[in-house]
Design a protein around this motif. Structure first.
Motif, PDB file in Angstrom:
ATOM      1  N   PRO A   1       0.806  -1.230   0.000  1.00  0.00           N
ATOM      2  CA  PRO A   1       0.000   0.000   0.000  1.00  0.00           C
ATOM      3  C   PRO A   1       0.834   1.273   0.000  1.00  0.00           C
ATOM      4  O   PRO A   1       0.417   2.294  -0.560  1.00  0.00           O
ATOM      5  CB  PRO A   1      -0.839  -0.124   1.278  1.00  0.00           C
ATOM      6  CG  PRO A   1      -0.129  -1.111   2.122  1.00  0.00           C
ATOM      7  CD  PRO A   1       0.555  -2.051   1.189  1.00  0.00           C
ATOM      8  N   ALA A   2       2.020   1.232   0.607  1.00  0.00           N
ATOM      9  CA  ALA A   2       2.867   2.431   0.648  1.00  0.00           C
ATOM     10  C   ALA A   2       3.330   2.848  -0.743  1.00  0.00           C
ATOM     11  O   ALA A   2       3.643   4.021  -0.971  1.00  0.00           O
ATOM     12  CB  ALA A   2       4.067   2.190   1.556  1.00  0.00           C
ATOM     13  N   LEU A   3       3.376   1.908  -1.680  1.00  0.00           N
ATOM     14  CA  LEU A   3       3.786   2.243  -3.042  1.00  0.00           C
ATOM     15  C   LEU A   3       2.831   3.239  -3.688  1.00  0.00           C
ATOM     16  O   LEU A   3       3.224   4.000  -4.580  1.00  0.00           O
ATOM     17  CB  LEU A   3       3.862   0.978  -3.899  1.00  0.00           C
ATOM     18  CG  LEU A   3       4.965  -0.025  -3.538  1.00  0.00           C
ATOM     19  CD1 LEU A   3       4.801  -1.309  -4.339  1.00  0.00           C
ATOM     20  CD2 LEU A   3       6.343   0.575  -3.775  1.00  0.00           C
ATOM     21  N   HIS A   4       1.593   3.260  -3.230  1.00  0.00           N
ATOM     22  CA  HIS A   4       0.610   4.185  -3.798  1.00  0.00           C
ATOM     23  C   HIS A   4       0.850   5.615  -3.324  1.00  0.00           C
ATOM     24  O   HIS A   4       0.314   6.560  -3.916  1.00  0.00           O
ATOM     25  CB  HIS A   4      -0.808   3.722  -3.445  1.00  0.00           C
ATOM     26  CG  HIS A   4      -1.185   2.435  -4.105  1.00  0.00           C
ATOM     27  ND1 HIS A   4      -1.622   2.374  -5.407  1.00  0.00           N
ATOM     28  CD2 HIS A   4      -1.133   1.152  -3.656  1.00  0.00           C
ATOM     29  CE1 HIS A   4      -1.861   1.107  -5.734  1.00  0.00           C
ATOM     30  NE2 HIS A   4      -1.563   0.347  -4.691  1.00  0.00           N
ATOM     31  N   VAL A   5       1.624   5.781  -2.273  1.00  0.00           N
ATOM     32  CA  VAL A   5       2.104   7.101  -1.872  1.00  0.00           C
ATOM     33  C   VAL A   5       3.462   7.364  -2.515  1.00  0.00           C
ATOM     34  O   VAL A   5       3.740   8.471  -2.986  1.00  0.00           O
ATOM     35  CB  VAL A   5       2.220   7.210  -0.337  1.00  0.00           C
ATOM     36  CG1 VAL A   5       2.706   8.596   0.077  1.00  0.00           C
ATOM     37  CG2 VAL A   5       0.888   6.893   0.323  1.00  0.00           C
ATOM     38  N   GLY A   6       4.288   6.317  -2.578  1.00  0.00           N
ATOM     39  CA  GLY A   6       5.631   6.464  -3.129  1.00  0.00           C
ATOM     40  C   GLY A   6       5.663   6.969  -4.562  1.00  0.00           C
ATOM     41  O   GLY A   6       6.594   7.671  -4.949  1.00  0.00           O
ATOM     42  N   ARG A   7       4.650   6.656  -5.328  1.00  0.00           N
ATOM     43  CA  ARG A   7       4.638   7.107  -6.720  1.00  0.00           C
ATOM     44  C   ARG A   7       4.554   8.639  -6.824  1.00  0.00           C
ATOM     45  O   ARG A   7       4.831   9.206  -7.880  1.00  0.00           O
ATOM     46  CB  ARG A   7       3.468   6.451  -7.468  1.00  0.00           C
ATOM     47  CG  ARG A   7       2.098   6.948  -7.050  1.00  0.00           C
ATOM     48  CD  ARG A   7       0.971   6.108  -7.670  1.00  0.00           C
ATOM     49  NE  ARG A   7       1.079   6.117  -9.125  1.00  0.00           N
ATOM     50  CZ  ARG A   7       0.459   5.246  -9.932  1.00  0.00           C
ATOM     51  NH1 ARG A   7      -0.308   4.295  -9.414  1.00  0.00           N
ATOM     52  NH2 ARG A   7       0.584   5.338 -11.228  1.00  0.00           N
ATOM     53  N   HIS A   8       4.172   9.288  -5.739  1.00  0.00           N
ATOM     54  CA  HIS A   8       4.058  10.752  -5.724  1.00  0.00           C
ATOM     55  C   HIS A   8       5.206  11.417  -4.956  1.00  0.00           C
ATOM     56  O   HIS A   8       5.200  12.642  -4.792  1.00  0.00           O
ATOM     57  CB  HIS A   8       2.745  11.166  -5.067  1.00  0.00           C
ATOM     58  CG  HIS A   8       1.527  10.581  -5.712  1.00  0.00           C
ATOM     59  ND1 HIS A   8       1.083  10.961  -6.960  1.00  0.00           N
ATOM     60  CD2 HIS A   8       0.673   9.617  -5.274  1.00  0.00           C
ATOM     61  CE1 HIS A   8      -0.009  10.271  -7.272  1.00  0.00           C
ATOM     62  NE2 HIS A   8      -0.278   9.452  -6.269  1.00  0.00           N
TER      63      HIS A   8
END
Length: 357
Positions: free
Chosen positions: A284-291
């Motif tokens: 789930p953290a990857l969905h923040v990491g992309r930004h």
């Protein structure tokens, strides 16, 4: 049949010991949550952190009380009211996202109006050690784009210089984990400039941030322990340039996305980080990491073993996990998912405090 929730401890041995200014860790102690609805099972993971007064036992107790009563109507909005920001809410929130993805048959990225997850360049952490050992670790990772150096207050200049000499081309971040004083931060400015450090993460103890007002740093300053949720941002204005978003602090992806939007609107740069964890927490953290401008999601890369289909580092880029691990829109069969998760569950007993990657 009402959805069924289970929260249990899990221990992940590290491949090598990991040291920060607060101590040495050999395992990642996490809490895993399963929410089953028919043949769909949503999974989430969080890392209780003693720095914030959390233990594995306390997090499981937090989850059990409200969630068992409210499972028939539990959703992201209700969860924000039931549990405070922290590891307990993170595990449940992550499991809810995974469950919703399976119910709808679409990836979480689609639910968020995004395209598929990209591969991300993540920092690799150089744990606190002797200068010689840190240099040796840096040489083995000198080909990577970004390295994060753990230091304390004991001769950090020597440690940073050793890593820079061993990895002359890598971008560098430094993380003192609240161990510096303002005087030490001021004294370190020439070293930070000479070694081309881009960012210093939480140099002063949280609560002493106001000392930074008016201070001009040669590097970006990042709030980690000082920034948990969006409501923290106004008091950090003029003190920090960057905020480190961790799902264990925000209470899950839902809170992390709220903090992300608020931070960008208020002019902060974004870093995304993690605790010691498996790929189930990183997904789930990857969905923040992309930004994010700075991505620090190497927690699973420290583990001796990880979930099948977990994240991998290939050519310096973090590859997203298999769709069946978390949030890929693929239905998980309870009979295959649950035994694999419970097999590594550990008894609830005193455990070392989790590591902060």
């Amino acid at each position: 049949m009402l959805p069924w929730l289970s929260a249990f401890p899990r221990s992940w041995p590290l491949a090598t010991p990991f040291r920060i200014s607060r101590g040495v860790r050999t395992t990642a102690e996490v809490v895993e949550v399963h929410i089953r609805d028919g043949r769909c099972i949503g999974r989430g993971e969080s890392t209780p952190y003693a720095r914030y007064g959390e233990t594995v036992a306390s997090v499981i107790a937090q989850i059990d009380a409200p969630a068992r009563i409210q499972m028939d109507a539990l959703d992201h909005a209700q969860l924000q009211q039931l549990l405070p920001a922290g590891a307990a809410r993170n595990a449940v929130d992550s499991a809810l996202w995974d469950l919703e993805s399976q119910r709808r048959g679409v990836p979480v990225a689609t639910l968020l109006g995004q395209t598929g997850l990209p591969c991300l360049p993540t920092a690799q952490t150089i744990g606190l050690d002797t200068a010689e050992r840190m240099a040796e670790a840096a040489r083995g990772q000198a080909h990577l784009d970004l390295l994060k150096i753990k230091v304390g207050a004991d001769d950090p200049a020597r440690l940073i210089q050793a890593v820079r000499d061993a990895a002359p081309q890598a971008r560098l971040m430094v993380d003192p984990n609240e161990s510096w004083t303002l005087e030490l931060l001021q004294a370190m400015q020439p070293v930070l400039a000479a070694t081309r450090v881009e960012l210093v993460e939480q140099p002063l103890p949280a609560g002493e941030d106001e000392q930074l007002r008016g201070f001009r740093s040669v590097t970006l300053l990042c709030a980690d322990e000082s920034c948990h949720v969006a409501e923290d941002l106004p008091r950090l204005q003029g003190l920090y340039d960057v905020v480190n978003i961790k799902l264990d602090k925000t209470g899950g992806l839902t809170g992390a996305l709220t903090l992300l939007d608020a931070a960008r609107a208020q002019g902060f740069e974004i870093m995304v980080g993690c605790m010691g964890c498996s790929s189930l927490a990183i997904a789930p953290a990857l969905h923040v990491g992309r930004h994010a401008r700075f991505v620090d999601l190497d927690g699973p890369l420290w583990l001796r073993d990880d979930h099948p289909g977990g994240v991998r580092l290939v050519g310096g880029l973090l590859q997203p996990p298999a769709p069946t691990l978390w949030g890929g829109g693929r239905r998980t069969d309870v009979d295959t998912a649950k035994p694999a998760s419970i097999a590594c569950a550990q008894p609830l007993k005193a455990a070392p405090a989790p590591l902060s990657i």
